[in-house]
Design a protein around this motif. Structure first.
Motif: not given
Length: 112
Positions: A16-38
């Protein structure tokens, strides 16, 4: 170290985080993030065999967990984050400041 309640544990949360989240890539990593209600932010890590052997992969994961613990604590919003390490992360694991810069840049960009 990230406590258990701050880690993504099951495949559905990763998906769910990968599919619904926002993606940001750099040379050494890719970060997927989405807001959570937790109540607190959570992080999960994906380090494939392309990064290196088991020792290298575990070293990269340990570095990322340590860096994410500090970054997620100061995040302005509650998010679920999936950090996917790229093969360049193996070289960057020796230089923790490279991973730290990539992680903080992505989190700042996604928080905006």
């Amino acid at each position: 170290m990230l406590p258990a309640e701050s880690r993504l544990r099951n495949a559905a949360d990763f998906r769910d985080t990968i599919r619904q989240g926002v993606r940001c890539g750099r040379g050494s990593l890719v970060l997927h993030a989405r807001r959570s209600s937790l109540g607190s932010s959570r992080a999960g890590f994906v380090v494939s065999k392309a990064v290196g052997n088991a020792v290298t992969r575990n070293r990269v994961k340990r570095r990322l967990r340590h860096l994410a613990a500090g970054e997620l604590g100061s995040a302005p919003v509650v998010v679920d984050v999936v950090v996917r390490a790229l093969p360049a992360a193996a070289a960057a694991a020796d230089l923790a400041e490279d991973l730290h810069a990539a992680l903080s840049t992505c989190l700042d960009r996604l928080a905006a």
